[in-house]
Design a protein around this motif. Structure first.
Motif, PDB file in Angstrom:
ATOM      1  N   ARG A  26       0.822  -1.213   0.000  1.00  0.00           N
ATOM      2  CA  ARG A  26       0.000   0.000   0.000  1.00  0.00           C
ATOM      3  C   ARG A  26       0.855   1.262   0.000  1.00  0.00           C
ATOM      4  O   ARG A  26       0.573   2.213  -0.718  1.00  0.00           O
ATOM      5  CB  ARG A  26      -0.897   0.044   1.232  1.00  0.00           C
ATOM      6  N   SER A  27       1.883   1.263   0.854  1.00  0.00           N
ATOM      7  CA  SER A  27       2.705   2.473   0.984  1.00  0.00           C
ATOM      8  C   SER A  27       3.323   2.860  -0.347  1.00  0.00           C
ATOM      9  O   SER A  27       3.297   4.029  -0.742  1.00  0.00           O
ATOM     10  CB  SER A  27       3.799   2.272   2.028  1.00  0.00           C
ATOM     11  N   ARG A  28       3.912   1.898  -1.038  1.00  0.00           N
ATOM     12  CA  ARG A  28       4.539   2.181  -2.323  1.00  0.00           C
ATOM     13  C   ARG A  28       3.505   2.730  -3.310  1.00  0.00           C
ATOM     14  O   ARG A  28       3.753   3.674  -4.041  1.00  0.00           O
ATOM     15  CB  ARG A  28       5.186   0.913  -2.891  1.00  0.00           C
ATOM     16  N   PHE A  29       2.324   2.131  -3.324  1.00  0.00           N
ATOM     17  CA  PHE A  29       1.264   2.574  -4.222  1.00  0.00           C
ATOM     18  C   PHE A  29       0.879   4.024  -3.914  1.00  0.00           C
ATOM     19  O   PHE A  29       0.769   4.851  -4.822  1.00  0.00           O
ATOM     20  CB  PHE A  29       0.032   1.665  -4.076  1.00  0.00           C
ATOM     21  N   ILE A  30       0.709   4.346  -2.641  1.00  0.00           N
ATOM     22  CA  ILE A  30       0.312   5.701  -2.245  1.00  0.00           C
ATOM     23  C   ILE A  30       1.427   6.692  -2.560  1.00  0.00           C
ATOM     24  O   ILE A  30       1.168   7.797  -3.046  1.00  0.00           O
ATOM     25  CB  ILE A  30      -0.102   5.736  -0.763  1.00  0.00           C
ATOM     26  N   ILE A  31       2.688   6.307  -2.337  1.00  0.00           N
ATOM     27  CA  ILE A  31       3.814   7.180  -2.667  1.00  0.00           C
ATOM     28  C   ILE A  31       3.802   7.514  -4.157  1.00  0.00           C
ATOM     29  O   ILE A  31       3.930   8.682  -4.552  1.00  0.00           O
ATOM     30  CB  ILE A  31       5.155   6.510  -2.277  1.00  0.00           C
ATOM     31  N   GLU A  32       3.640   6.495  -4.995  1.00  0.00           N
ATOM     32  CA  GLU A  32       3.629   6.716  -6.444  1.00  0.00           C
ATOM     33  C   GLU A  32       2.429   7.570  -6.861  1.00  0.00           C
ATOM     34  O   GLU A  32       2.551   8.435  -7.736  1.00  0.00           O
ATOM     35  CB  GLU A  32       3.637   5.386  -7.193  1.00  0.00           C
ATOM     36  N   ALA A  33       1.287   7.341  -6.252  1.00  0.00           N
ATOM     37  CA  ALA A  33       0.091   8.123  -6.577  1.00  0.00           C
ATOM     38  C   ALA A  33       0.275   9.590  -6.204  1.00  0.00           C
ATOM     39  O   ALA A  33      -0.088  10.491  -6.975  1.00  0.00           O
ATOM     40  CB  ALA A  33      -1.133   7.539  -5.874  1.00  0.00           C
ATOM     41  N   VAL A  34       0.862   9.854  -5.046  1.00  0.00           N
ATOM     42  CA  VAL A  34       1.088  11.233  -4.611  1.00  0.00           C
ATOM     43  C   VAL A  34       2.113  11.910  -5.518  1.00  0.00           C
ATOM     44  O   VAL A  34       1.925  13.066  -5.926  1.00  0.00           O
ATOM     45  CB  VAL A  34       1.525  11.275  -3.127  1.00  0.00           C
ATOM     46  N   LYS A  35       3.190  11.216  -5.866  1.00  0.00           N
ATOM     47  CA  LYS A  35       4.192  11.779  -6.773  1.00  0.00           C
ATOM     48  C   LYS A  35       3.566  12.113  -8.130  1.00  0.00           C
ATOM     49  O   LYS A  35       3.848  13.167  -8.709  1.00  0.00           O
ATOM     50  CB  LYS A  35       5.353  10.805  -6.966  1.00  0.00           C
ATOM     51  N   PHE A  36       2.734  11.215  -8.637  1.00  0.00           N
ATOM     52  CA  PHE A  36       2.063  11.451  -9.909  1.00  0.00           C
ATOM     53  C   PHE A  36       1.171  12.688  -9.822  1.00  0.00           C
ATOM     54  O   PHE A  36       1.170  13.544 -10.707  1.00  0.00           O
ATOM     55  CB  PHE A  36       1.237  10.236 -10.307  1.00  0.00           C
ATOM     56  N   TYR A  37       0.409  12.794  -8.740  1.00  0.00           N
ATOM     57  CA  TYR A  37      -0.479  13.937  -8.552  1.00  0.00           C
ATOM     58  C   TYR A  37       0.316  15.246  -8.504  1.00  0.00           C
ATOM     59  O   TYR A  37      -0.051  16.233  -9.148  1.00  0.00           O
ATOM     60  CB  TYR A  37      -1.304  13.766  -7.279  1.00  0.00           C
ATOM     61  N   ILE A  38       1.421  15.254  -7.767  1.00  0.00           N
ATOM     62  CA  ILE A  38       2.242  16.458  -7.670  1.00  0.00           C
ATOM     63  C   ILE A  38       2.809  16.819  -9.034  1.00  0.00           C
ATOM     64  O   ILE A  38       2.783  17.990  -9.444  1.00  0.00           O
ATOM     65  CB  ILE A  38       3.374  16.250  -6.634  1.00  0.00           C
TER      66      ILE A  38
END
Length: 74
Positions: A26-38
């Motif tokens: 989950r953490s890796r997925f959320i990190i990638e999602a936040v980076k993509f959003y930024i």
């Protein structure tokens, strides 16, 4: 460096994450999602700034272009 934080997500959002993220990641997925959003937000902001600048300078640019077109006719 990483920090542990607590966040609250709606049940349906967590279910989607669990469906899409590899098991236990989950953490890796959320990190990638936040980076993509930024990244996308920064691109959108840059595009907006460029558009605003073009609008502000449109009259000046048109006048310059008209001056140069006159030189082509000589």
């Amino acid at each position: 460096m990483s920090q542990n934080i607590n966040i609250y997500l709606p049940d349906d959002t967590l279910a989607e994450i669990d469906r899409l993220a590899p098991q236990g990641d989950r953490s890796r997925f959320i990190i990638e999602a936040v980076k993509f959003y930024i990244h996308e937000s920064n691109k959108r902001a840059m595009r907006d700034l460029l558009k605003e600048g073009a609008i502000v300078r449109a009259e000046r640019d048109l006048a310059l272009a008209q001056e140069w077109f006159g030189l082509d006719e000589v």
